[in-house]
Each structure stands twice: as C-alpha cells, then as structure tokens.
Design a protein around this motif. Structure first.
Motif, PDB file in Angstrom:
ATOM      1  N   PHE A  52      -0.435  -3.392   4.564  1.00 27.95           N
ATOM      2  CA  PHE A  52      -0.695  -2.465   5.657  1.00 27.95           C
ATOM      3  C   PHE A  52       0.529  -1.568   5.789  1.00 27.95           C
ATOM      4  O   PHE A  52       1.634  -2.058   5.997  1.00 27.95           O
ATOM      5  CB  PHE A  52      -0.903  -3.219   6.969  1.00 27.95           C
ATOM      6  N   THR A  53       0.344  -0.269   5.668  1.00 27.01           N
ATOM      7  CA  THR A  53       1.453   0.661   5.804  1.00 27.01           C
ATOM      8  C   THR A  53       1.309   1.395   7.133  1.00 27.01           C
ATOM      9  O   THR A  53       0.234   1.923   7.440  1.00 27.01           O
ATOM     10  CB  THR A  53       1.483   1.663   4.632  1.00 27.01           C
ATOM     11  N   GLY A  68      -2.593  -5.770  15.785  1.00 28.15           N
ATOM     12  CA  GLY A  68      -2.854  -6.871  14.863  1.00 28.15           C
ATOM     13  C   GLY A  68      -3.403  -6.340  13.553  1.00 28.15           C
ATOM     14  O   GLY A  68      -4.410  -5.637  13.536  1.00 28.15           O
ATOM     15  N   LEU A  69      -2.715  -6.650  12.476  1.00 29.41           N
ATOM     16  CA  LEU A  69      -3.154  -6.304  11.124  1.00 29.41           C
ATOM     17  C   LEU A  69      -3.489  -7.645  10.480  1.00 29.41           C
ATOM     18  O   LEU A  69      -2.586  -8.407  10.126  1.00 29.41           O
ATOM     19  CB  LEU A  69      -2.039  -5.577  10.378  1.00 29.41           C
ATOM     20  N   PHE A  70      -4.766  -7.941  10.374  1.00 29.17           N
ATOM     21  CA  PHE A  70      -5.122  -9.319  10.052  1.00 29.17           C
ATOM     22  C   PHE A  70      -6.453  -9.403   9.340  1.00 29.17           C
ATOM     23  O   PHE A  70      -7.230  -8.445   9.315  1.00 29.17           O
ATOM     24  CB  PHE A  70      -5.174 -10.160  11.328  1.00 29.17           C
ATOM     25  N   ILE A  71      -6.688 -10.572   8.806  1.00 29.36           N
ATOM     26  CA  ILE A  71      -8.023 -10.904   8.322  1.00 29.36           C
ATOM     27  C   ILE A  71      -8.514 -12.082   9.154  1.00 29.36           C
ATOM     28  O   ILE A  71      -7.742 -12.948   9.579  1.00 29.36           O
ATOM     29  CB  ILE A  71      -8.059 -11.220   6.806  1.00 29.36           C
ATOM     30  N   TRP A  72      -9.795 -12.061   9.402  1.00 33.55           N
ATOM     31  CA  TRP A  72     -10.423 -13.092  10.208  1.00 33.55           C
ATOM     32  C   TRP A  72     -11.869 -13.143   9.759  1.00 33.55           C
ATOM     33  O   TRP A  72     -12.549 -12.117   9.735  1.00 33.55           O
ATOM     34  CB  TRP A  72     -10.323 -12.724  11.679  1.00 33.55           C
ATOM     35  N   GLN A  73     -12.333 -14.297   9.394  1.00 32.32           N
ATOM     36  CA  GLN A  73     -13.693 -14.437   8.895  1.00 32.32           C
ATOM     37  C   GLN A  73     -14.653 -14.449  10.087  1.00 32.32           C
ATOM     38  O   GLN A  73     -14.970 -15.480  10.651  1.00 32.32           O
ATOM     39  CB  GLN A  73     -13.823 -15.720   8.073  1.00 32.32           C
ATOM     40  N   TYR A  74     -15.109 -13.263  10.471  1.00 33.36           N
ATOM     41  CA  TYR A  74     -15.899 -13.124  11.696  1.00 33.36           C
ATOM     42  C   TYR A  74     -17.214 -13.889  11.680  1.00 33.36           C
ATOM     43  O   TYR A  74     -17.493 -14.643  12.582  1.00 33.36           O
ATOM     44  CB  TYR A  74     -16.217 -11.651  11.954  1.00 33.36           C
ATOM     45  N   GLY A  75     -18.039 -13.675  10.688  1.00 29.97           N
ATOM     46  CA  GLY A  75     -19.393 -14.206  10.701  1.00 29.97           C
ATOM     47  C   GLY A  75     -19.508 -15.662  11.108  1.00 29.97           C
ATOM     48  O   GLY A  75     -19.952 -15.983  12.210  1.00 29.97           O
ATOM     49  N   GLY A 129       8.385   8.380  12.848  1.00 26.49           N
ATOM     50  CA  GLY A 129       7.854   8.898  11.595  1.00 26.49           C
ATOM     51  C   GLY A 129       8.174   8.066  10.367  1.00 26.49           C
ATOM     52  O   GLY A 129       7.748   8.409   9.261  1.00 26.49           O
ATOM     53  N   GLU A 130       8.902   6.964  10.528  1.00 32.18           N
ATOM     54  CA  GLU A 130       9.284   6.133   9.376  1.00 32.18           C
ATOM     55  C   GLU A 130       8.095   5.330   8.846  1.00 32.18           C
ATOM     56  O   GLU A 130       7.338   4.744   9.601  1.00 32.18           O
ATOM     57  CB  GLU A 130      10.408   5.167   9.765  1.00 32.18           C
ATOM     58  N   LEU A 131       7.960   5.313   7.518  1.00 36.91           N
ATOM     59  CA  LEU A 131       6.968   4.458   6.866  1.00 36.91           C
ATOM     60  C   LEU A 131       7.511   3.040   6.763  1.00 36.91           C
ATOM     61  O   LEU A 131       8.688   2.842   6.450  1.00 36.91           O
ATOM     62  CB  LEU A 131       6.691   4.938   5.443  1.00 36.91           C
ATOM     63  N   SER A 132       6.653   2.073   7.019  1.00 39.91           N
ATOM     64  CA  SER A 132       6.995   0.676   6.758  1.00 39.91           C
ATOM     65  C   SER A 132       5.731  -0.018   6.274  1.00 39.91           C
ATOM     66  O   SER A 132       4.615   0.349   6.641  1.00 39.91           O
ATOM     67  CB  SER A 132       7.579  -0.003   7.994  1.00 39.91           C
ATOM     68  N   SER A 133       5.911  -1.007   5.407  1.00 36.94           N
ATOM     69  CA  SER A 133       4.777  -1.754   4.865  1.00 36.94           C
ATOM     70  C   SER A 133       4.921  -3.224   5.230  1.00 36.94           C
ATOM     71  O   SER A 133       6.018  -3.780   5.192  1.00 36.94           O
ATOM     72  CB  SER A 133       4.699  -1.599   3.346  1.00 36.94           C
ATOM     73  N   HIS A 134       3.796  -3.824   5.582  1.00 39.65           N
ATOM     74  CA  HIS A 134       3.754  -5.200   6.067  1.00 39.65           C
ATOM     75  C   HIS A 134       2.600  -5.866   5.321  1.00 39.65           C
ATOM     76  O   HIS A 134       1.489  -5.343   5.306  1.00 39.65           O
ATOM     77  CB  HIS A 134       3.559  -5.209   7.572  1.00 39.65           C
ATOM     78  N   ALA A 135       2.891  -7.000   4.705  1.00 38.92           N
ATOM     79  CA  ALA A 135       1.901  -7.546   3.774  1.00 38.92           C
ATOM     80  C   ALA A 135       1.894  -9.062   3.781  1.00 38.92           C
ATOM     81  O   ALA A 135       2.849  -9.715   4.212  1.00 38.92           O
ATOM     82  CB  ALA A 135       2.220  -7.042   2.365  1.00 38.92           C
ATOM     83  N   PHE A 136       0.792  -9.601   3.277  1.00 34.55           N
ATOM     84  CA  PHE A 136       0.758 -11.010   2.925  1.00 34.55           C
ATOM     85  C   PHE A 136      -0.021 -11.153   1.631  1.00 34.55           C
ATOM     86  O   PHE A 136      -0.986 -10.436   1.383  1.00 34.55           O
ATOM     87  CB  PHE A 136       0.183 -11.895   4.037  1.00 34.55           C
ATOM     88  N   ASN A 137       0.451 -12.054   0.827  1.00 34.86           N
ATOM     89  CA  ASN A 137      -0.231 -12.399  -0.414  1.00 34.86           C
ATOM     90  C   ASN A 137      -0.878 -13.758  -0.180  1.00 34.86           C
ATOM     91  O   ASN A 137      -0.183 -14.769  -0.007  1.00 34.86           O
ATOM     92  CB  ASN A 137       0.763 -12.454  -1.584  1.00 34.86           C
TER      93      ASN A 137
END
Length: 165
Positions: A52-53, A68-75, A129-137
């Motif tokens: 997520f940038t 919140g930048l996330f995954i969640w199995q909604y169904g 205005g700064e770019l930042s990236s936030h991630a999970f593998n």
C-alpha cells in the motif's frame, strides 16, 4: 461491510480514483454524523505481497481516526451464523492513535489483536506530499511486515521505517 459501528458513504465525493490512478478515501461529516469510505475487492487474493503506497502525512491523522490497510475475509466471517466477526482472517497495516494522542501513529497487526505478540506499534514522521509504502508478505507459515519511505520501487535498507515478522 463494517467494521464496528461505523457509518459508510460510497458517493463519488467520498471515494474515487483520480487521473493519476490514485485512490482517495475520505472521512466526511454529514449533519451530526461522520462517514468513512471503504474499498473492498470482490475476490479473496490469498497469499502474497500486499503493498500500500500512501501520499502525505498519515502519521498526522486525528487521534480518533483509523486508516486501515488490510485484508479481511468478509464472506465467511460476516454471515449471520457468527455473533461477531472472525478476527483470525484479518491482517492489518493501520494508522491510528486509537483515541490517545500519545500513542505511536502506526502499527502492524495480526488478529486477534489481544493475543500476546500479535502486533508491533511504531512511530514515523512523514512530510507533506511524501510517498511511503507499507506492506506485508503473507506466506504459508508467517507474515513479514515493512514500512519505508518512497514507493515500492524505492525499497532499500536506508529507506526502511519499521519491519516486523
């Protein structure tokens, strides 16, 4: 979908993609109530590297706001057969002080949040205005989180803000 007692608005003034293909999500007040926007993929994406940038000072959000930048199995988690959502299907990168202005503004979290060792809070200071990236593998046996300055192509040790496995 949720979460919690939030109110959501999906109007074009609340959530949109601009001419540069940048997604905008908002928190807006209508009358006495605040409304958030949310974007949800139609299909679960599974294992992989989620990046997520962001642009700007996500560390300066109001202390009652959560990005919140996330995954969640909604169904399967959101069906009527559950008294509450299933926290075991959520992986988060979050920007919030959770109501306390003294809290660090960012965290990596694996649900359920109240299990020991399920998260890592950290401080960061970003410029306008700064770019930042936030991630999970997301791997079959672990999660590797990272936040850094710049876009995904700028990943390098000297740009790292915080990492956690």
């Amino acid at each position: 979908y949720g979460p919690g007692p939030n109110l959501f608005n999906d109007s074009a003034a609340s959530v949109w993609v601009d001419a540069e293909d940048r997604l905008h999500v908002t928190v807006r007040k209508f009358g006495a109530d605040w409304y958030s926007s949310e974007v949800v993929p139609l299909e679960a994406l599974g294992y992989g590297d989620y990046i997520f940038t962001t642009v700007g000072q996500v560390d300066q959000l109001h202390h009652n706001t959560v990005l919140g930048l996330f995954i969640w199995q909604y169904g399967p988690c959101w069906g009527e057969q559950y008294l509450w959502w299933n926290p075991y299907n959520e992986i988060d990168v979050e920007f919030s002080r959770w109501g306390d202005p003294g809290n660090d503004p960012a965290q990596f979290m694996v649900q359920p949040w109240d299990w020991p060792g399920s998260g890592s809070r950290f401080d960061l200071s970003l410029s306008e205005g700064e770019l930042s990236s936030h991630a999970f593998n997301w791997l079959h046996d672990k999660l590797e989180f990272r936040s850094g300055r710049g876009g995904p192509d700028d990943e390098a040790p000297e740009n790292m803000i915080h990492s956690w496995t």
